[in-house]
Structures are given as structure tokens and as C-alpha cells.
Scaffold this active site. Structure first.
Site, PDB file in Angstrom:
ATOM      1  N   ASP A 127      -9.214  -0.194   2.073  1.00 22.49           N
ATOM      2  CA  ASP A 127      -9.166   0.499   0.777  1.00 22.49           C
ATOM      3  C   ASP A 127     -10.413   0.182  -0.043  1.00 22.49           C
ATOM      4  OD1 ASP A 127      -6.755   1.501   1.483  1.00 22.49           O
ATOM      5  OD2 ASP A 127      -5.565   0.476  -0.034  1.00 22.49           O
ATOM      6  N   ASP A 183       0.851  -1.189   0.000  1.00 24.87           N
ATOM      7  CA  ASP A 183       0.000   0.000   0.000  1.00 24.87           C
ATOM      8  C   ASP A 183       0.892   1.246   0.000  1.00 24.87           C
ATOM      9  OD1 ASP A 183      -2.509   1.429   0.309  1.00 24.87           O
ATOM     10  OD2 ASP A 183      -1.828   1.876   2.332  1.00 24.87           O
ATOM     11  N   THR A 223      -3.221   5.485  -4.051  1.00 24.60           N
ATOM     12  CA  THR A 223      -2.103   6.215  -3.425  1.00 24.60           C
ATOM     13  C   THR A 223      -0.798   5.993  -4.186  1.00 24.60           C
ATOM     14  OG1 THR A 223      -1.872   4.341  -1.918  1.00 24.60           O
ATOM     15  CG2 THR A 223      -3.078   6.235  -1.103  1.00 24.60           C
ATOM     16  N   THR A 224      -0.580   4.766  -4.685  1.00 24.93           N
ATOM     17  CA  THR A 224       0.645   4.487  -5.455  1.00 24.93           C
ATOM     18  C   THR A 224       0.571   5.161  -6.815  1.00 24.93           C
ATOM     19  OG1 THR A 224       0.750   2.339  -4.342  1.00 24.93           O
ATOM     20  CG2 THR A 224       2.171   2.646  -6.247  1.00 24.93           C
TER      21      THR A 224
END
Length: 535
Positions: free
Chosen positions: A392, A66, A99-100
Site C-alpha cells: 500500500d 486492509d 480502500t476502507t
């Protein structure tokens, strides 16, 4: 006329540092690109995991892919890197996923900007081109989005597809159907409120991930007091945060002189009477269950048992907060006015066994949407990562229920946006066109990284995908199971429009902000003054 000295004048305090122009810009680019390179190997369904080793005495081990968790755990000193770390936190808080992607896209934009600046293109020209590119990419994404919220069965399928796509890049990918159903069931219970506080996640070691399940009701990982009822129906609950541990003498920092042990017994009796009065006041609320955030000592526990009241101690703060939310009660600290206290209600409280642990189960709670997800797994690291993955998915699904539009994943949306940006660049005169072309190239890097991480020939796949989009096959993306280009609508690889839009806008804004920098000024470190007066 006096000649002016050409020697550089230092206006900063001793120890302060300044980086100017190209040096500052290069420092920013290097920091941001390094952060992007750190997390890009975790991108996509075949992304790798990172082990984060804590620096404390125990050396906690976290295994995760994550982006937000990785960036939160590492300490960065570079100011541009800190901007990307903060951006990934905002992405995590805002939509829960991507997020990545957002970090990698911002880093790739800055990598392209570095090449353009080396060609003597001014940062403001690059920013102007990027802004126009962002605008057309956003419009293309909006036009490509589909909304099935009017068709219940198709929207249900969309939610399941989004959950599967979100989980496919996580630890839970091998059980994604099981967890997708579990996440969708939990979010559907919220009835559109999006209040994820009603979904409680409990982690219990033992079994395997496939043994995880959704429980309709609320589970509290605590035990009932000694000699108290273990099962109650039609329960009235008083939730409190009060001290119930003063039935013994605790006088700190003072001396009490007595001339006999009988006097000590008198003080103890006075303390006991005070506690008995407090318990009597609590019982006047007409309750049959008392839940306290703090400890409950033996004497009050015995009084509750005599009154036939179930008393649960040391329910941690998040447990008490969530319990108050789902049972419809309020957390109380004083008990003088029973008529002003709002009690919680539920139909049944009983003890249940999960593995070798006993938990307290609340069913028929006031808030009907409340539920608990029980995660099982072999190690604590697996459970922690499973919780992050499920969180998530729950966040993305809750966002999708509010904003029901969906887009296709597998690099399809990025290629679609890159195509319209390239078309705009071809129609634009001047240096801005070069900046737009760099924006399109950065967008195409995302599917390239997804293919690279899976071990496939990215150059061949991206060339095929680009050709497919030129032929207006706008639902085509990467099929990472087969290592080919496929139709995402048939494969059910769907993502939330909200997540994709946030990735685009956040990455563009962060990259623009870093690109504007031409000076980095570091404050002088604070001097350590020896302490001549230790306490």
C-alpha cells in the site's frame, strides 16, 4: 367492453424473484451499510484487525485491517454490497490505499440517503444535491493541496510523511520510521517510472520486523544446481520456459513392446541424445547462466555443470517475469536461432544466506532501479500483513511521484470539504440543500470513526475540530497520539491528493448508483439435471 383483471401478472420464469420500489431500495441500503459497518472498525491509526478464516481443508488464517483484503475474502450475496466490494478493489488497483475510507464514506452517504427518503425527498433530488456537493468538495480539496515537487528536500520530507501516515494505520505502525525510509528509498530508485514490478518483496520467517531491509539488486529464492559454479561475474543470462525433464522414458497412454531390455536402453539413449542436442543448442547462445521456469532433470544439470554454466530450475512464473524485466532479457522457449534471442545481463551472481535459507543474489542488473525488500517476521500471518502494508505504501508513493500534490490527513481534508459543502447548502434554496447537508454530515463521520476507534470522545473532538475550521485553521486535524486537535502541518500527517480525490469521487459515484435503484430482479436458479451418462 371486457373488464380488465387487476390480478398481478407474473412475467418472469418460475423461480425468478423481484423486489420493487421501497423494498428494493431498503435491501440495497441495508447491504451497503452492513459492508461499511463491517470494515469501519479498522479505520485510522488505532483501528482494529480482523481474522479471516479460510473455508478450505487447511483453514488458512489471515490477520489484516486492509479494507480491500477483508472485502475480497468475504462472499457477499447482496447486490449493493457487491458494488462496494468492487469499488474497494478498484481503489486498491488505482491508488493502492484508502480502500476502507472509500467503503465507509459510501456506506455513510447511503445511511444519510435512507433518512432523507424516509422524509419523502426524491432520490433524484438527493443525487442532484450530492453532485453539486461533490463538485465544491473536489475544488476545495484541489485548492488546499500543496506541491513541493520543485523543492527536493521538502518533497523528500513529504514522501516520508505520506509513507508514515499510510503505515500508521497498519501492522507496521510501531516501526513506521524504518519502513517509511525503506519504502521511499525503493520508490526513489524507480526514478519516477512508477514501475513497481522492479521492486521485489521476499518474505522470510525468523527475526523481527525491524530486521527487514532493502537490498540493491534482485534476490531469487532458489538454489544453484549440483557441482555448478556458485559465483559468476559479468553474467550472460538465458531465461527460458521449456521442458528439461525428458531424459527418461515417459510414454503415457501407449504400449511399447520390446523383445529385450537392450531395446529399452536404446530408447533411453535416444531420449538422452535429444536432451543433449537441446543443451548444446542452449550453450550455443554463449551464456554462463541458464534460468528455467520448469524443472531441470539430473542429466541436463550434469551437462550444464560440465560446461561451467550455472543452471537454476523451477523459478516460478512471477520470478521469471520479474527477472526478465530487471536483467533486460526475454523469456525464450525455442533455441534454434541464437541471434534472435535477447539475453539478460548482470555484473555478479552469488549465493547469500538469509536466516537459514540460501538465496541467489543478482547485483549490477541492467535495470538499475531494481531492488528487493526482504521482510522478516515471527509468523507467516505477520509477514503477509507486512507485505500488504508495504505494498500500500509503495503504491501511494509511486502515485505521489507522478502526482506530487499532497493534502493533510487526520480528518483535516474531510472537515475542510464538509465546511465548504455546508456553506453551499446554506446558500442553496430548496430540498437540494438538505441533500448537501447530508453529504457534509457523511464526510464528518470519517474523523468521528477515527476518534471512536481510538477510544476517545468523538463528539467533543469533532466539535473542537469543526470550531477550528470555522476560524479558518484549515490545517487542523485529529492528533490520535495525544487524543487532541492539532496542526497537521506541524505533526507531519500528510496524505496523497490523488488518494483523497479518488476516495471522494468513487464513494459519491457508487452511492449515487445504488440510490438510483428501484427494482432488483434475480434470475431463476439453474436447475440441477441428474447426469445419466457419467464418464
Amino acid at each position: 367492453m371486457a373488464s380488465m383483471s387487476m390480478a398481478p401478472v407474473n412475467i418472469f420464469k418460475h423461480g425468478a424473484d423481484e423486489e420493487k420500489a421501497e423494498t428494493a431500495r431498503l435491501s440495497s441500503f441495508i447491504g451497503a451499510i452492513a459492508i461499511g459497518d463491517l470494515v469501519k472498525s479498522t479505520l485510522g491509526p488505532k483501528g482494529m484487525d480482523k481474522i479471516l478464516l479460510g473455508g478450505g481443508k487447511g483453514g488458512t488464517v489471515t490477520v489484516t485491517n486492509d479494507g480491500a483484503t477483508i472485502l475480497k475474502a468475504i462472499g457477499v450475496d447482496n447486490p449493493a454490497a457487491k458494488v462496494l466490494v468492487d469499488m474497494s478493489k478498484v481503489q486498491d488497483d488505482e491508488v493502492g490505499d484508502g480502500t476502507t475510507s472509500v467503503t465507509v464514506l459510501a456506506a455513510e452517504l447511503l445511511r444519510e440517503a435512507e433518512l432523507l427518503i424516509a422524509k419523502k425527498i426524491h432520490p433524484q433530488t438527493i443525487i442532484s444535491g450530492w453532485r453539486k456537493a461533490t463538485q465544491v468538495a473536489r475544488e476545495a480539496l484541489r485548492d488546499a493541496a500543496v506541491d513541493h515537487s520543485n523543492d527536493k528536500s521538502r518533497f523528500q520530507e513529504d514522501l516520508l510523511n505520506i509513507a508514515r501516515t499510510t503505515l500508521s494505520s497498519k501492522l507496521l505502525t510501531h516501526h513506521k520510521d524504518h519502513f517509511a525510509n525503506l519504502a521511499v528509498s525503493a520508490v526513489e530508485r524507480l526514478k519516477g517510472s512508477g514501475n513497481l514490478g522492479a521492486i521485489h518483496i521476499i518474505k522470510k520467517l525468523g527475526g523481527s520486523l525491524i530486521d527487514s531491509y532493502l537490498d540493491e539488486g534482485f534476490l531469487l529464492d532458489k538454489k544453484v544446481g549440483v557441482n555448478q559454479p556458485k559465483r559468476l561475474e559479468n553474467v550472460k543470462i538465458l531465461i527460458a520456459n521449456t521442458g528439461m525433464d525428458t531424459d527418461k522414458i515417459k510414454i503415457f497412454g501407449s504400449r511399447v513392446r520390446v523383445d529385450s531390455t537392450a531395446k529399452v536402453a536404446e530408447i533411453e539413449m535416444a531420449e538422452k541424445e535429444k536432451m543433449k542436442d537441446k543443451v548444446d543448442k542452449i550453450l550455443q547462445h554463449g551464456i554462463n547462466c541458464f534460468i528455467n521456469r520448469q524443472l531441470i532433470y539430473n542429466y541436463p544439470e550434469q551437462l550444464f555443470a560440465q560446461a561451467g554454466v550455472m543452471a537454476i530450475e523451477h523459478a516460478d512464473f512471477t520470478g521469471v517475469e520479474r527477472l526478465a524485466l530487471v536483467t533486460g532479457g526475454e523469456i525464450t522457449s525455442t533455441f534454434d536461432h541464437p541471434e534472435m534471442v535477447k539475453l539478460g545481463h548482470c555484473k555478479l551472481i552469488e549465493q547469500v544466506m538469509i536466516g537459514e535459507d540460501t538465496l541467489i543474489h543478482f547485483s549490477g542488473v541492467e535495470m538499475g532501479e531494481a531492488c528487493t525488500v526482504v521482510l522478516r517476521g515471527a509468523t507467516q500471518q505477520i509477514l503477509d500483513e507486512a507485505e500488504r502494508s508495504l505494498h500500500d505504501a509503495l503504491c501511494v508513493l509511486a502515485q505521489t511521484v507522478k502526482e506530487p500534490r499532497t493534502v493533510y490527513g487526520g480528518g483535516c481534508s474531510e472537515m475542510l470539504m464538509a465546511k465548504v459543502v455546508t456553506d453551499l447548502a446554506n446558500r442553496t434554496a430548496g430540498k437540494e440543500a438538505v441533500a448537501m447537508e447530508s453529504f457534509a454530515k457523511a464526510l464528518r463521520i470519517l474523523p468521528t470513526i477515527i476518534a471512536d476507534n481510538a477510544g476517545y470522545d468523538s463528539a467533543d473532538l469533532i466539535a473542537q475540530l469543526r470550531a477550528a475550521h470555522q476560524e479558518n485553521k484549515i490545517t487542523f486535524g485529529l492528533n490520535m497520539t495525544e487524543g487532541t486537535v492539532g496542526d497537521m502541518s506541524e505533526l507531519g500527517i500528510t496524505e496523497s491528493f490523488q488518494v483523497k480525490r479518488q476516495v471522494l469521487l468513487s464513494a459519491a459515484e457508487a452511492a449515487e448508483m445504488i440510490l438510483r435503484v428501484d427494482n432488483i430482479i434475480k434470475a431463476a436458479p439453474r436447475k440441477r439435471v441428474p447426469d445419466h451418462h457419467p464418464c
